[in-house]
Design an enzyme around this catalytic site. Structure first.
Site, PDB file in Angstrom:
ATOM      1  CG  HIS A 169      31.384  71.558  62.474  1.00 56.98           C
ATOM      2  ND1 HIS A 169      31.815  71.597  63.768  1.00 56.98           N
ATOM      3  CD2 HIS A 169      32.416  71.967  61.721  1.00 56.98           C
ATOM      4  CE1 HIS A 169      33.057  72.037  63.800  1.00 56.98           C
ATOM      5  NE2 HIS A 169      33.452  72.269  62.567  1.00 56.98           N
ATOM      6  NE  ARG A 204      22.014  80.737  67.584  1.00 60.68           N
ATOM      7  CZ  ARG A 204      22.315  81.235  66.394  1.00 60.68           C
ATOM      8  NH1 ARG A 204      23.552  81.577  66.118  1.00 60.68           N
ATOM      9  NH2 ARG A 204      21.392  81.413  65.483  1.00 60.68           N
ATOM     10  CE  LYS A 237      22.482  73.866  69.605  1.00 63.05           C
ATOM     11  NZ  LYS A 237      23.728  73.302  70.194  1.00 63.05           N
ATOM     12  CB  THR A 287      32.245  72.876  72.847  1.00 64.42           C
ATOM     13  OG1 THR A 287      31.444  73.944  72.333  1.00 64.42           O
ATOM     14  CG2 THR A 287      32.935  72.142  71.716  1.00 64.42           C
ATOM     15  CE  LYS A 295      32.540  76.423  75.598  1.00 61.56           C
ATOM     16  NZ  LYS A 295      31.597  77.270  74.828  1.00 61.56           N
TER      17      LYS A 295
HETATM   18  C1  PLP Z   1      30.516  76.942  74.017  1.00 66.79           C
HETATM   19  C2  PLP Z   1      29.618  77.930  73.413  1.00 66.79           C
HETATM   20  C3  PLP Z   1      28.633  77.524  72.492  1.00 66.79           C
HETATM   21  C4  PLP Z   1      28.395  76.071  72.137  1.00 66.79           C
HETATM   22  O1  PLP Z   1      27.473  75.523  73.057  1.00 66.79           O
HETATM   23  P1  PLP Z   1      26.785  74.097  72.798  1.00 66.79           P
HETATM   24  O2  PLP Z   1      26.079  73.804  74.075  1.00 66.79           O
HETATM   25  O3  PLP Z   1      27.891  73.124  72.546  1.00 66.79           O
HETATM   26  O4  PLP Z   1      25.876  74.258  71.654  1.00 66.79           O
HETATM   27  C5  PLP Z   1      27.808  78.482  71.939  1.00 66.79           C
HETATM   28  N1  PLP Z   1      27.941  79.786  72.267  1.00 66.79           N
HETATM   29  C6  PLP Z   1      28.855  80.212  73.156  1.00 66.79           C
HETATM   30  C7  PLP Z   1      28.941  81.664  73.492  1.00 66.79           C
HETATM   31  C8  PLP Z   1      29.740  79.304  73.752  1.00 66.79           C
HETATM   32  O5  PLP Z   1      30.666  79.742  74.614  1.00 66.79           O
END
Ligand code: PLP
Length: 821
Positions: free
Chosen positions: A369, A561, A566, A668, A672
C-alpha cells in the site's frame, strides 16, 4: 453435528412485509431489549430494528454456508489490521432491499428510520484508505459471490474522535461499543491460545532440516472471535467478518489467585486486555512499539489457527490447504503469518520444511500500500526474537532458502543479495516485513497502475528481478452500494430514470449516461440533484459545527488523512493567495468558493497537527473579512469519518487530489468523488492517472510534476528559494503565513512549517504551486460556464463504473485467488 441435523425442524425464513416487520420490532423491543414501546428510548428502537434486520441476514448467512459445503469450493481469507466499516444498518437494509418496508413499518410505530439510523455508532476500526478498502472489499466479495472471511481485531477503542478546540486537534476516545453491538456474535467455542516469548526446544523426533521444534511460550492469551455478518447486494451472499478479542487464560488466573499471586494474575489480565484496546492512530508511518507487533501476531496467529482448523475439519488433509484457501495480506501487518503458517505445518502437523514452505507460498498473496520509506514495516531483531523466538528461527530458515536461490541466479551481486534479504544488516539489524510478505506470497500486488510500476522500480526492484512474474496490479475500487446508492439516493434515482436500473448490478452500465452529457434537460436535473445534496450538507454543517455556507458557491473539498504528502498545505496556501487576489481585485468576476477540509492527523505527527491549526486560523481570518464575503470561505469539518464522508462526497463540486506525484499509492476518495459527479483537480498520481484515462483529458484538471519529474528534481540540486522568488503570488502567501497574518496570537507559529518549504520542499509544494494556481483558474473558468461544468460532471459519473470494487474483486478472484465465480 451433521448426523442428526437432517431431521431437525428449521425455522421458516423471515418475511419482509412491513406489517410483519412492525410486529417483530415491537416484539424484539419487548423481549430482547426489555422495554415497553411507550417508554423506549431512541437507542432501544435502533437495537430492536437491527435485531429484526439481522434475523433476515442470518437466514441468508446459513444458506450461504450450506451452499459452500455443497460446492466444496475455495475460500478467501482477507487479513487486515484495519476495517473502517462505518455504520452498518443502512447498508444492510439497502442490500436486503427492505428500505421501503422498514420505513413503512417504523412509520406505523411513529418512529423515523433516519433519526434512528443517526444513532448507530460509526465503527472506525481503521485509520483511512487501507481500512476502508478492506470494508469495501468485504461488501464486494459478498456481492460477487466470493466465499470469504475477513479477519481483524475487535478494538475496544477504534480510531480516536477528533474535536477541534481553538483550532487545534484534540483526540478523544471513541467508545463505539458503549451501547453494546447488536451486529456481532461472540463465538467462545472457536477460541484459540496465542503465545508470546519463552523458549524453543528441539522436538523429540525431527524430520529434515530445519526440523520440528517445540515452542514453550512464556505468556499465553486467549483469542475469542466476534462474528459480524456482511451481506452483499440483493442479499446474494453473506460472508463473515471475524474480529478477535484478547482475554487472559482463565485456569492460570484461577491457579494464581488460589496460590495468592494476585499481582501476577492481574498483570496477565491487563496485558491481555491491552492487546485489543487501541487501534494505533498512525497512517503511512509505522508505530514502532512492541505492543503493535504483539497485536499483529495476536490476530494473525488466531486467524491462521482458525483457517487450519476449518480446513482439516472440511477437507481432512492439511496438505491441500492451498487448493482450498487463499489468504490475502492487506499490507505487511499480517506478514508474520507467513512464518506462523510454516510453524503450524512443521511443528504441529509434522510436515517437512520444504513442503510447508511451498504450501505457504501457494496460499498467501500480499497487497502493498505504500512506497514511503518511513512506512515500510521492520522490527528490530532482538525485539522480534524475544517476542517470537520460533518465528525468528523460521525467518532465518526462509532467508537462507531465498538467498541460496539468489546467489545461484545470474546478475545477483552482493548488493542485490543484501537488498532481498529478510534481514536489514545496515545499522541495528531488523526484520523486513515487506520482504517476508513478498517471498512468502505467490502474488504481490500494487493498488494502481503507477504504484505497481514504481514498486518494480523501487522497493522491490531486486525481488522483482528474482521473481519477475510475482508483481501484478489491482487498481483499488469502492463499493457503489455505499458510495452512490446509499449516500446519494437522489442521484441514483435520476440515473435510473435516464438509463434504467442495470447499473445497480453492473456499475459499468453507467457508461450509458454519456449520451446525456450534452442534454440540457438532463444537465439541469443533474445539477439540481447536486444542489439538493449541497443544501443538505450546508444544513448539516450549520448544526454540526456552526459553519454557514452558501450552496450556490462551488464546494471545493479535500477530505482525507492529514499528511504532508497529501499536500493540504498546498490547498491552504492557494486559499491564502486567492484571498489576497480577491481583495486586490474586487472588481473581477470571481467564482464563489467554499474550501472544505476534513481529516485526522496521527497524534504524534507534529506538522500534520499544525496544518489543521493553520486551516482553522486561515478560516477564521477569511470568514470574518467582509471584503471577501460571498466569494471565499474556508471550513474545517471536525472528526472526518465514514458517516461524515457519506454527506461530503455527494455534495462536492471539486475533488482535491493533489498529492506529490509518486507518493499516493492509489487513493479511493478520488473515486467516491468521481461517481458522485465531482470534477477532479489532481496530479498524475495513484489512481488519478486511471481516472484521467477513463473520463478523458477534457473532463479532469491535471497539474504539476509527474512522478519521474519529482524523482529527478530530488536527485538534482533543486532550490525552492529560486522558485519562490520568481512567483509573486506564492511569495506573498508564504510571507503572510510566516509573519503571523493568521496567527497574531503567536507570530512564529508557522515559521517551521514554512521553513520546510523554503529550505528543502521535500513535498514539492513550491515547485507545483504556480501550476496548481493556474489549474484553479481554469476551474473558475469552467465553473462560470454552467453547461460545460454540468457536462463534465455527468461524464465523471458516467465513466466511474470501472472503479467499482466489484471489478477489483473480480480481478483478485481470477488472477490471484483462482476462485471460480
Ligand atoms: C475513502 C476514505 C478514505 C480514503 O481517502 P483518500 O482520499 O483515498 O486518502 C479515508 N477515510 C475515509 C473515512 C474514507 O471514506
Amino acid at each position: 453435528m451433521k448426523l442428526k441435523s437432517e431431521g431437525l425442524p428449521r425455522p421458516e425464513p423471515r418475511k419482509f412485509d412491513s406489517s410483519i416487520l412492525a410486529t417483530e420490532i415491537v416484539e424484539r423491543l419487548t423481549y430482547r431489549v426489555g422495554k415497553d414501546a411507550a417508554n423506549a428510548h431512541k437507542h432501544d428502537w435502533l437495537h430492536a430494528v437491527i435485531l429484526v434486520i439481522r434475523d433476515r441476514i442470518i437466514d441468508a448467512w446459513i444458506r450461504t454456508k450450506q451452499e459452500f459445503h455443497e460446492d466444496k469450493g475455495k475460500r478467501v481469507y482477507y487479513l487486515s489490521l484495519e476495517f473502517l466499516i462505518g455504520r452498518l444498518m443502512r447498508d444492510a437494509v439497502s442490500n436486503m432491499e427492505m428500505l421501503e418496508q422498514m420505513q413503512e413499518a417504523l412509520g406505523s410505530l411513529g418512529v423515523d428510520l433516519n433519526v434512528v439510523a443517526e444513532l448507530e455508532p460509526d465503527a472506525a476500526l481503521g485509520n483511512g484508505g487501507l481500512g476502508r478498502l478492506a470494508a469495501c472489499f468485504m461488501e464486494s466479495m459478498a456481492t460477487i459471490g466470493v466465499p470469504a472471511y475477513g479477519y481483524g481485531i475487535r478494538y475496544i477503542n477504534g480510531m480516536f474522535r477528533q474535536e477541534i478546540s481553538d483550532g487545534w486537534q484534540v483526540e478523544l476516545p471513541e467508545t463505539w461499543l458503549a451501547h453494546g453491538n447488536p451486529w456481532e456474535f461472540e463465538r467462545r467455542e472457536c477460541s484459540y491460545e496465542v503465545g508470546f516469548a519463552g523458549v524453543v526446544e528441539a522436538a523429540e523426533e525431527t524430520l529434515g532440516t530445519p526440523g520440528k521444534m517445540t515452542w514453550n511460550p512464556q505468556e499465553r492469551v486467549i483469542a475469542t472471535p466476534y462474528d459480524t455478518p456482511i451481506v452483499g447486494w440483493r442479499g446474494n451472499q453473506v460472508n463473515t467478518l471475524r474480529l478477535w478479542s484478547a482475554q487472559p487464560i482463565d485456569p492460570i488466573l484461577l491457579d494464581q489467585f488460589n496460590a495468592g499471586e494476585h499481582q501476577g494474575a492481574l498483570r496477565d489480565s491487563n496485558r491481555a486486555s491491552s492487546l485489543t484496546r487501541v487501534l494505533y492512530p498512525a497512517d503511512s508511518s509505522v508505530a514502532g512499539q512492541s505492543l503493535r507487533l504483539r497485536q499483529e501476531y495476536f490476530f494473525t496467529s488466531a486467524s491462521l489457527q482458525d483457517i487450519v482448523r476449518r480446513h482439516i475439519q472440511d477437507f481432512g488433509d492439511i496438505r491441500t490447504l492451498h487448493e482450498r484457501a487463499s489468504i490475502q495480506l492487506n499490507d505487511t501487518h499480517p506478514a508474520v503469518g507467513v512464518a506462523e503458517l510454516v510453524r503450524l505445518l512443521v511443528d504441529v502437523h509434522d510436515i517437512e520444511f520444504e513442503e510447508a514452505w511451498d504450501i505457504a507460498r501457494e496460499t498467501f498473496s500480499y497487497t502493498n500500500h505504500t512506497l514511503l520509506p518511513e512506512a515500510l514495516e521492520s522490527w528490530s531483531v532482538p525485539l522480534f526474537e524475544r517476542l517470537l523466538p520460533r518465528h525468528m528461527q523460521l525467518v532465518y530458515a526462509i532467508n537462507a532458502h531465498i538467498l541460496k536461490v539468489a546467489r545461484k541466479t545470474k546478475g545477483f551481486d552482493d548488493a542485490a543479495v543484501s537488498a532481498i534479504s529478510l534481514i536489514d544488516e545496515a545499522g541495528e539489524r531488523r526484520v523486513r516485513m515487506g520482504n517476508l510478505a513478498f517471498v512468502g506470497s505467490h502474488k504481490v500486488n500494487g493498488v494502481s497502475a503507477l504504484h505497481t510500476e514504481l514498486m518494480k522500480q523501487t522497493v522491490f526492484k531486486d525481488l522483482h528481478k528474482l521473481y519477475p512474474d510475482r508483481i501484478n496490479n489491482k487498481t483499488n475500487g469502492v463499493t457503489f452500494r455505499r458510495w452512490l446508492m446509499q449516500c446519494n439516493p437522489e442521484l441514483t434515482n435520476l440515473i435510473e430514470e435516464a438509463i434504467g436500473p442495470a447499473f445497480k448490478d453492473d456499475a459499468e452500465r453507467l457508461i450509458d449516461l454519456n449520451k446525456f452529457a450534452d442534454d440540457t434537460a438532463f444537465q439541469e436535473k443533474f445539477m439540481a440533484v447536486k444542489l439538493e445534496k449541497k443544501i443538505q450538507l450546508s444544513n448539516h454543517l450549520a448544526s454540526y459545527c456552526g459553519a454557514k455556507i452558501d450552496p450556490a458557491s462551488m464546494f471545493d473539498i479535500q477530505i482525507k488523512r492529514i499528511h504532508e504528502y497529501k499536500r493540504q498545505l498546498l490547498n491552504i496556501i492557494h486559499a491564502v493567495a486567492l484571498y489576497d487576489q480577491i481583495r486586490t481585485h474586487p472588481e473581477k468576476d470571481w467564482a464563489p468558493r467554499v474550501k472544505i477540509f476534513g481529516g485526522k492527523a496521527a497524534s504524534s505527527y507534529h506538522n500534520a497537527k499544525l496544518i489543521i491549526k493553520l486551516a482553522n486560523d486561515v478560516a477564521r481570518v477569511i470568514n470574518q473579512d467582509p471584503a471577501v464575503q460571498g466569494l471565499l470561505k474556508v471550513v474545517f469539518v471536525p472528526n472526518y469519518n465514514v458517516s461524515q464522508a457519506e454527506r461530503l462526497f455527494p455534495a462536492a463540486d471539486l475533488s482535491e487530489q493533489i498529492s506529490t506525484a509518486g507518493m499516493e499509492a492509489s487513493g479511493t476518495g478520488n473515486m467516491k468523488f468521481q461517481v458522485n459527479g465531482a470534477i477532479t483537480i489532481g496530479t498524475l498520481d495513484g489512481a488519478n492517472v486511471e481516472i484521467k484515462e477513463n473520463v478523458g483529458d477534457d473532463n479532469i484538471v491535471i497539474f504539476g510534476m509527474t512522478a519521474d519529474e519529482v524523482a529527478a528534481k530530488r536527485e538534482g540540486n533543486y532550490d525552492p528559494k529560486e522558485i519562490i522568488a520568481n512567483s509573486p503570488e506564492l511569495k506573498q502567501a508564504l510571507t503572510a503565513i510566516q509573519t503571523g497574518t493568521f496567527s497574531p496570537d503567536d507570530t512564529f507559529r508557522y515559521s517551521g512549517l514554512i521553513d520546510g518549504i523554503v529550505e528543502h520542499d521535500w513535498f514539492m509544494v513550491a515547485a507545483d504551486f504556480d501550476s496548481y494556481s493556474l489549474a484553479q483558474r481554469r476551474v473558475d473558468e469552467i465553473w462560470k460556464d454552467k453547461k460545460l461544468w454540468a457536462k463534465m460532471a455527468i461524464k465523471n459519473t458516467a465513466n466511474a463504473g470501472w472503479f467499482s470494487s466489484d471489478r477489483t474483486i473480480r480481478q483478485y478472484a481470477e488472477e490471484i485467488w483462482k476462485v471460480g465465480l
